[in-house]
Design a protein around this motif. Structure first.
Motif, PDB file in Angstrom:
ATOM      1  N   ILE A  85       5.561  50.030  78.523  1.00 35.69           N
ATOM      2  CA  ILE A  85       6.648  49.378  77.790  1.00 35.69           C
ATOM      3  C   ILE A  85       6.756  47.921  78.196  1.00 35.69           C
ATOM      4  N   GLY A  86       7.184  47.105  77.271  1.00 42.41           N
ATOM      5  CA  GLY A  86       7.402  45.689  77.546  1.00 42.41           C
ATOM      6  C   GLY A  86       7.770  44.966  76.271  1.00 42.41           C
ATOM      7  N   GLY A  87       8.075  43.702  76.413  1.00 43.21           N
ATOM      8  CA  GLY A  87       8.441  42.887  75.263  1.00 43.21           C
ATOM      9  C   GLY A  87       7.256  42.628  74.353  1.00 43.21           C
ATOM     10  N   ALA A  88       7.561  42.079  73.195  1.00 44.07           N
ATOM     11  CA  ALA A  88       6.510  41.739  72.237  1.00 44.07           C
ATOM     12  C   ALA A  88       5.574  40.702  72.845  1.00 44.07           C
ATOM     13  N   HIS A  89       4.292  40.875  72.648  1.00 38.66           N
ATOM     14  CA  HIS A  89       3.262  39.917  73.078  1.00 38.66           C
ATOM     15  C   HIS A  89       3.277  39.676  74.588  1.00 38.66           C
ATOM     16  N   ASN A  90       3.535  40.736  75.361  1.00 38.03           N
ATOM     17  CA  ASN A  90       3.557  40.611  76.820  1.00 38.03           C
ATOM     18  C   ASN A  90       2.299  41.177  77.473  1.00 38.03           C
ATOM     19  N   GLY A  91       1.348  41.694  76.691  1.00 34.87           N
ATOM     20  CA  GLY A  91       0.085  42.156  77.255  1.00 34.87           C
ATOM     21  C   GLY A  91      -0.056  43.666  77.365  1.00 34.87           C
ATOM     22  N   LYS A  92       0.780  44.419  76.667  1.00 36.37           N
ATOM     23  CA  LYS A  92       0.739  45.884  76.755  1.00 36.37           C
ATOM     24  C   LYS A  92      -0.595  46.442  76.257  1.00 36.37           C
ATOM     25  N   ARG A  93      -1.031  46.001  75.100  1.00 35.34           N
ATOM     26  CA  ARG A  93      -2.266  46.521  74.517  1.00 35.34           C
ATOM     27  C   ARG A  93      -3.479  46.144  75.376  1.00 35.34           C
ATOM     28  N   LYS A  94      -3.518  44.927  75.839  1.00 40.57           N
ATOM     29  CA  LYS A  94      -4.610  44.474  76.711  1.00 40.57           C
ATOM     30  C   LYS A  94      -4.662  45.326  77.979  1.00 40.57           C
ATOM     31  N   TYR A  95      -3.504  45.622  78.544  1.00 42.44           N
ATOM     32  CA  TYR A  95      -3.428  46.452  79.748  1.00 42.44           C
ATOM     33  C   TYR A  95      -4.010  47.841  79.480  1.00 42.44           C
ATOM     34  N   VAL A  96      -3.610  48.454  78.375  1.00 43.19           N
ATOM     35  CA  VAL A  96      -4.083  49.809  78.050  1.00 43.19           C
ATOM     36  C   VAL A  96      -5.578  49.784  77.750  1.00 43.19           C
ATOM     37  N   LYS A  97      -6.052  48.778  77.040  1.00 42.44           N
ATOM     38  CA  LYS A  97      -7.489  48.687  76.751  1.00 42.44           C
ATOM     39  C   LYS A  97      -8.304  48.570  78.032  1.00 42.44           C
ATOM     40  N   ARG A  98      -7.829  47.782  78.989  1.00 42.76           N
ATOM     41  CA  ARG A  98      -8.523  47.680  80.284  1.00 42.76           C
ATOM     42  C   ARG A  98      -8.483  49.002  81.032  1.00 42.76           C
TER      43      ARG A  98
END
Length: 132
Positions: A5-18
């Motif tokens: 969870i986090g704010g919009a455009h805070n890197g959530k998707r990048k974190y999960v992809k890594r």
């Protein structure tokens, strides 16, 4: 189940992809499709707030639908925190914001792990049912 969870455009998707770089996965973008979670693979559910905004189910039924849909499945939810900042003037947007908050509370309570992403930094809030 995991929640990121986090704010919009805070890197959530990048974190999960890594995090899942070497694992087979299926991404379900709820802004473009219905909430139908397949079995037999790790599923990343993204933008569930868009599904919640579109569904005609009453809030309690929508929450139960999601809980049943994820039962026994390997799921990671990417949740956008829309409860911070300026309160929307539009009544429907306020209703969605409140409904997301209540849904997120239930998903986080059920999750084995919860990670908050804030400006690209990951903070583990809960691990295997233990609040950190």
């Amino acid at each position: 189940m995991r929640v990121v969870i986090g704010g919009a455009h805070n890197g959530k998707r990048k974190y999960v992809k890594r995090m899942l770089a070497e694992e087979p996965q299926y991404w379900l973008d709820c802004s473009a499709s219905d909430l139908e979670i397949p079995t037999g693979c790790k599923v990343v559910v993204d933008r569930v707030e868009h599904w919640l905004a579109r569904t005609e189910l009453p809030e309690a039924d929508a929450v139960e639908f999601i809980k049943k849909e994820i039962e026994g499945k390997d799921v990671i939810f990417i949740l956008t925190d829309i409860g911070r900042g300026i309160v929307p003037m539009d009544a429907e947007q306020r209703k969605l914001r409140d409904a997301c908050g209540r849904l997120y509370q239930q998903l986080i309570a059920q999750a084995d792990e919860v990670t908050r992403i804030w400006y690209g930094l990951a903070q583990t809030l809960k691990r295997r049912g233990e609040i950190i």
